[in-house]
Design a protein around this motif. Structure first.
Motif, PDB file in Angstrom:
ATOM      1  N   SER A  12      36.917  40.305  34.093  1.00  0.00           N
ATOM      2  CA  SER A  12      38.067  40.999  34.431  1.00  0.00           C
ATOM      3  C   SER A  12      38.815  40.086  35.158  1.00  0.00           C
ATOM      4  O   SER A  12      38.641  38.840  35.321  1.00  0.00           O
ATOM      5  N   GLY A  15      36.825  37.756  37.720  1.00  0.00           N
ATOM      6  CA  GLY A  15      36.107  36.806  37.136  1.00  0.00           C
ATOM      7  C   GLY A  15      37.159  35.816  36.518  1.00  0.00           C
ATOM      8  O   GLY A  15      36.859  34.530  36.600  1.00  0.00           O
ATOM      9  N   VAL A  32      30.552  34.983  31.287  1.00  0.00           N
ATOM     10  CA  VAL A  32      29.539  35.928  30.742  1.00  0.00           C
ATOM     11  C   VAL A  32      30.298  37.324  30.643  1.00  0.00           C
ATOM     12  O   VAL A  32      30.446  37.763  31.902  1.00  0.00           O
ATOM     13  N   GLU A  33      30.603  37.810  29.762  1.00  0.00           N
ATOM     14  CA  GLU A  33      31.407  39.291  29.975  1.00  0.00           C
ATOM     15  C   GLU A  33      30.673  40.179  28.876  1.00  0.00           C
ATOM     16  O   GLU A  33      30.261  39.882  27.842  1.00  0.00           O
ATOM     17  N   ARG A  34      30.324  41.218  29.304  1.00  0.00           N
ATOM     18  CA  ARG A  34      29.545  42.236  28.420  1.00  0.00           C
ATOM     19  C   ARG A  34      30.180  42.807  27.368  1.00  0.00           C
ATOM     20  O   ARG A  34      29.705  42.989  26.317  1.00  0.00           O
ATOM     21  N   ASP A  35      31.613  42.861  27.476  1.00  0.00           N
ATOM     22  CA  ASP A  35      32.441  43.397  26.307  1.00  0.00           C
ATOM     23  C   ASP A  35      32.862  42.109  25.205  1.00  0.00           C
ATOM     24  O   ASP A  35      32.629  40.785  25.771  1.00  0.00           O
ATOM     25  N   GLY A  46      35.234  47.922  29.209  1.00  0.00           N
ATOM     26  CA  GLY A  46      34.609  47.387  30.278  1.00  0.00           C
ATOM     27  C   GLY A  46      35.619  47.418  31.561  1.00  0.00           C
ATOM     28  O   GLY A  46      35.380  47.277  32.821  1.00  0.00           O
ATOM     29  N   ARG A 111      48.258  46.812  32.521  1.00  0.00           N
ATOM     30  CA  ARG A 111      47.081  45.931  32.936  1.00  0.00           C
ATOM     31  C   ARG A 111      46.397  44.986  31.693  1.00  0.00           C
ATOM     32  O   ARG A 111      46.113  43.981  32.057  1.00  0.00           O
ATOM     33  N   ARG A 168      32.634  47.371  40.708  1.00  0.00           N
ATOM     34  CA  ARG A 168      32.212  48.174  41.266  1.00  0.00           C
ATOM     35  C   ARG A 168      30.716  48.509  41.080  1.00  0.00           C
ATOM     36  O   ARG A 168      29.865  48.946  41.746  1.00  0.00           O
ATOM     37  N   ARG A 171      25.232  44.900  40.439  1.00  0.00           N
ATOM     38  CA  ARG A 171      23.776  44.943  40.604  1.00  0.00           C
ATOM     39  C   ARG A 171      23.517  43.986  41.706  1.00  0.00           C
ATOM     40  O   ARG A 171      22.210  43.656  41.758  1.00  0.00           O
ATOM     41  N   TRP A 175      19.599  42.711  42.416  1.00  0.00           N
ATOM     42  CA  TRP A 175      19.226  41.165  41.979  1.00  0.00           C
ATOM     43  C   TRP A 175      18.779  40.306  43.355  1.00  0.00           C
ATOM     44  O   TRP A 175      17.799  39.623  43.335  1.00  0.00           O
ATOM     45  N   ARG A 285      36.387  57.321  39.759  1.00  0.00           N
ATOM     46  CA  ARG A 285      35.565  56.556  40.655  1.00  0.00           C
ATOM     47  C   ARG A 285      36.369  55.501  41.452  1.00  0.00           C
ATOM     48  O   ARG A 285      36.654  54.358  41.092  1.00  0.00           O
ATOM     49  N   GLY A 318      47.047  49.946  45.464  1.00  0.00           N
ATOM     50  CA  GLY A 318      47.353  48.912  44.498  1.00  0.00           C
ATOM     51  C   GLY A 318      47.149  47.410  45.110  1.00  0.00           C
ATOM     52  O   GLY A 318      47.727  46.813  45.101  1.00  0.00           O
ATOM     53  N   SER A 322      45.359  41.994  44.199  1.00  0.00           N
ATOM     54  CA  SER A 322      45.830  40.876  44.977  1.00  0.00           C
ATOM     55  C   SER A 322      44.832  40.548  45.657  1.00  0.00           C
ATOM     56  O   SER A 322      44.683  39.246  46.265  1.00  0.00           O
TER      57      SER A 322
HETATM   58  C1  LIG Z   1      42.426  53.885  38.345  1.00  0.00           C
HETATM   59  C2  LIG Z   1      42.543  52.441  38.946  1.00  0.00           C
HETATM   60  C3  LIG Z   1      43.875  52.032  39.216  1.00  0.00           C
HETATM   61  C4  LIG Z   1      44.104  50.755  39.896  1.00  0.00           C
HETATM   62  N1  LIG Z   1      45.426  50.408  40.032  1.00  0.00           N
HETATM   63  C5  LIG Z   1      45.491  49.145  40.672  1.00  0.00           C
HETATM   64  C6  LIG Z   1      46.767  48.624  41.286  1.00  0.00           C
HETATM   65  O1  LIG Z   1      47.825  49.431  41.043  1.00  0.00           O
HETATM   66  N2  LIG Z   1      46.861  47.456  41.843  1.00  0.00           N
HETATM   67  C7  LIG Z   1      45.680  46.803  41.950  1.00  0.00           C
HETATM   68  O2  LIG Z   1      45.765  45.357  42.456  1.00  0.00           O
HETATM   69  N3  LIG Z   1      44.418  46.999  41.489  1.00  0.00           N
HETATM   70  C8  LIG Z   1      44.237  48.188  41.086  1.00  0.00           C
HETATM   71  N4  LIG Z   1      43.164  48.743  40.720  1.00  0.00           N
HETATM   72  C9  LIG Z   1      41.870  47.722  40.945  1.00  0.00           C
HETATM   73  C10 LIG Z   1      41.804  46.651  39.875  1.00  0.00           C
HETATM   74  O3  LIG Z   1      41.484  47.473  38.663  1.00  0.00           O
HETATM   75  C11 LIG Z   1      40.472  45.847  40.023  1.00  0.00           C
HETATM   76  O4  LIG Z   1      40.655  45.394  41.443  1.00  0.00           O
HETATM   77  C12 LIG Z   1      40.556  44.811  39.381  1.00  0.00           C
HETATM   78  O5  LIG Z   1      40.066  45.045  38.000  1.00  0.00           O
HETATM   79  C13 LIG Z   1      39.484  43.428  39.826  1.00  0.00           C
HETATM   80  O6  LIG Z   1      38.262  44.132  39.598  1.00  0.00           O
HETATM   81  P1  LIG Z   1      36.979  43.052  39.399  1.00  0.00           P
HETATM   82  O7  LIG Z   1      37.567  42.090  38.365  1.00  0.00           O
HETATM   83  O8  LIG Z   1      36.307  42.769  40.506  1.00  0.00           O
HETATM   84  O9  LIG Z   1      36.151  44.188  38.458  1.00  0.00           O
HETATM   85  P2  LIG Z   1      36.256  45.054  37.289  1.00  0.00           P
HETATM   86  O10 LIG Z   1      37.699  45.137  36.786  1.00  0.00           O
HETATM   87  O11 LIG Z   1      35.596  46.117  37.489  1.00  0.00           O
HETATM   88  O12 LIG Z   1      35.535  44.216  35.912  1.00  0.00           O
HETATM   89  C14 LIG Z   1      34.219  43.877  36.048  1.00  0.00           C
HETATM   90  C15 LIG Z   1      33.895  43.197  34.508  1.00  0.00           C
HETATM   91  O13 LIG Z   1      32.439  42.755  34.641  1.00  0.00           O
HETATM   92  C16 LIG Z   1      31.891  43.091  33.403  1.00  0.00           C
HETATM   93  N5  LIG Z   1      30.578  43.265  33.863  1.00  0.00           N
HETATM   94  C17 LIG Z   1      29.919  44.074  34.365  1.00  0.00           C
HETATM   95  N6  LIG Z   1      28.765  43.873  34.395  1.00  0.00           N
HETATM   96  C18 LIG Z   1      28.504  42.823  33.671  1.00  0.00           C
HETATM   97  C19 LIG Z   1      27.221  42.284  33.390  1.00  0.00           C
HETATM   98  N7  LIG Z   1      25.921  42.538  33.936  1.00  0.00           N
HETATM   99  N8  LIG Z   1      27.080  41.172  32.642  1.00  0.00           N
HETATM  100  C20 LIG Z   1      28.422  40.577  32.261  1.00  0.00           C
HETATM  101  N9  LIG Z   1      29.634  41.353  32.444  1.00  0.00           N
HETATM  102  C21 LIG Z   1      29.523  42.437  33.118  1.00  0.00           C
HETATM  103  C22 LIG Z   1      32.726  44.367  32.815  1.00  0.00           C
HETATM  104  O14 LIG Z   1      32.546  44.529  31.471  1.00  0.00           O
HETATM  105  C23 LIG Z   1      34.016  43.983  33.443  1.00  0.00           C
HETATM  106  O15 LIG Z   1      34.866  43.274  32.449  1.00  0.00           O
HETATM  107  C24 LIG Z   1      42.840  49.976  40.222  1.00  0.00           C
HETATM  108  C25 LIG Z   1      41.637  50.508  39.862  1.00  0.00           C
HETATM  109  C26 LIG Z   1      41.451  51.658  39.395  1.00  0.00           C
HETATM  110  C27 LIG Z   1      40.089  52.246  39.240  1.00  0.00           C
END
Ligand SMILES: Cc1cc2nc3c(=O)[nH]c(=O)nc-3n(C[C@H](O)[C@H](O)[C@H](O)COP(=O)(O)OP(=O)(O)OC[C@H]3O[C@@H](n4cnc5c(N)ncnc54)[C@H](O)[C@@H]3O)c2cc1C
Length: 434
Positions: A12, A15, A32-35, A46, A111, A168, A171, A175, A285, A318, A322
């Protein structure tokens, strides 16, 4: 540290930005991505939150543009809408309507479009391997350090650095436990907030003099917020959210009733007759959740955690994308600095990168009576009452409005709202309208 191979877990935004930075420092990077990634700008399971309104504030957009020059142009070419802020929006704050000064610029897009545009830029890199449809199930130990990852497919993949960007559901605490490290202290501030979102077609010729609506709650008196923002494809995304357990509902009638219960009828009246383009999706969540890895007494070499996995915010402000971009910049800096102890240094900087956003999000959420957290401290109440005056002044004063927008957009720290220039205007406004 050798710089042969880095592994990023989670494809995401956090990453993808980590991958971009690591490509400058390692011979090879594996994501490495699960999806499985969709071919275009489409939803994937995901990132369930991608069906909801995502605003990328100025600081995040600037940092991403630095990492991927031309990204903004790609987004605009794909239909992203440019908004003058707050000029193009009807913005109801807790202190009433905001004057429509022309102070900043915001691109609005879905998004999935942003993720697709970033992925497309990385796809051209010959040093990147993408392992889709696979999952990291644990860390490979080398003594108390990390030597790589174990995959669901049974493989073991060696790496000099592993980045956990799994969001969120990370693990990492478990780990790390298998390597003998204690669980990190955690802070949870849960405003019990739930989203419900739906796409609508923007009617042909629609031009009431605004492009976006943002109707905020006024806690603790009211708990409902509604946003209606234009996106690529001639559509609006309408996200309704309620705190304190007054969750945005996913039923057809309940969704409209909820919109009717916002502090002004304009959003309800706009969507009432608009053509829906999607089902209504919910999401609950949303707690502010911080894992304080920076406070652990010891930390393994070869492993770092960033993005929502380290610190997730109530999304209504939001900030998550960032903060992920700011952390990517810090990762780059740490890799350029003295290599010894970079992992611990990075976790400290991740914590620091998140602190301003955390203060804003939790400070606001503690206004709701139902927010589940430690008792509100006097300091928070005092800051909030000052912020109330800043918001009221920002509604009528462009200089204070600009300062407030910079803080919201993470371009300036919250402390800048206490600068003499802001304080003087807030005091003058208070004297005029006590
Ligand atoms: C309803 C909602 C609205 C939002 N609106 C905003 C906004 O307006 N502005 C903003 O800046 N942010 C917003 N956010 C926050 C934003 O979505 C996240 O901060 C952003 O996606 C970055 O998250 P991340 O990449 O850390 O994790 P995530 O986006 O949660 O991605 C985690 C990734 O890891 C993968 N994964 C999980 N476990 C494993 C594993 N064991 N092996 C391989 N792959 C794995 C998943 O498939 C997924 O692709 C919002 C969040 C929510 C819930």
């Amino acid at each position: 540290m050798n710089r042969d191979h880095a592994v990023v877990i989670g494809g995401s935004l956090a990453g993808l930005l980590a991958v971009r930075v690591l490509l400058d420092h390692f011979d090879r990077v594996t994501l490495v991505e699960r999806d499985r990634f969709p071919a275009g700008a489409a939803f994937r399971p995901g990132i369930p939150q991608s069906r909801h309104l995502h605003v990328l504030w100025t600081r995040g957009m600037e940092l991403m543009e630095d990492l991927f020059p031309g990204l903004e142009e790609t987004l605009i070419h794909a239909g992203a809408v440019e908004l003058k802020v707050p000029a193009d929006a009807l913005w109801l704050t807790s202190a009433g309507w905001r004057t429509r000064f022309d102070l900043a610029r915001l691109l609005t897009f879905s998004r999935p479009l942003l993720d697709w545009a970033v992925r497309a830029r990385l796809a051209a890199s010959p040093s990147l391997d993408v392992l889709e449809g696979n999952e990291v199930t644990g860390l490979l130990p080398r003594g108390a350090d990390v030597a790589g990852v174990a995959l669901r497919s049974g493989e073991a993949m060696a790496a000099d650095l592993v980045v956990d960007a799994t969001g969120r559901g990370s693990r990492a605490p478990a780990w790390l436990g298998t390597l003998g490290y204690p669980a990190p202290p955690e802070t949870l501030v849960d405003p019990l907030l739930g989203y419900a979102s739906r796409y609508y077609a923007i009617p042909p010729g629609f031009d009431p003099g605004w492009k976006a609506l943002y109707l905020q709650a006024d806690p603790p008196a009211t708990r409902r917020t509604g946003g209606l923002f234009p996106q690529e494809g001639g559509r609006w995304i309408c996200s309704l959210s309620g705190a304190g357990g007054d969750y945005g509902p996913t039923g057809e009638d309940a969704f409209l009733e909820f919109a009717k219960g916002l502090r002004d009828p304009v959003l309800y009246e706009t969507i009432r007759d608009a053509e829906p383009l999607s089902p209504i999706c919910g999401f609950r969540r949303t707690a502010n959740h911080r894992r304080h890895y920076e406070r652990l007494p010891a930390w393994p070499r070869g492993f770092v955690v960033m993005g929502d996995a380290a610190c997730a915010f109530n999304p209504i402000y939001g900030q998550g994308m960032s903060v992920a971009a700011i952390s990517a910049l810090e990762l780059d800096r740490c890799l350029r600095d003295e290599p010894d102890g970079l992992e611990r240094r990075f976790q400290r900087r991740v914590a620091r990168s998140a602190s301003g956003a955390w203060l804003i999000a939790t400070g606001e959420d503690l206004r709701y009576r139902e927010t589940e957290a430690a008792p509100t401290r006097l300091r928070t109440r005092l800051i909030n009452s000052y912020v109330d005056r800043v918001v009221a002044t920002a509604n009528v004063n462009p200089r204070v409005c600009a300062s407030l927008l910079e803080v919201i957009a993470l371009s300036s720290p919250p402390a800048s709202l206490f600068s003499p220039a802001v304080l003087a205007r807030v005091t003058a406004n208070r004297l005029r309208s006590p």
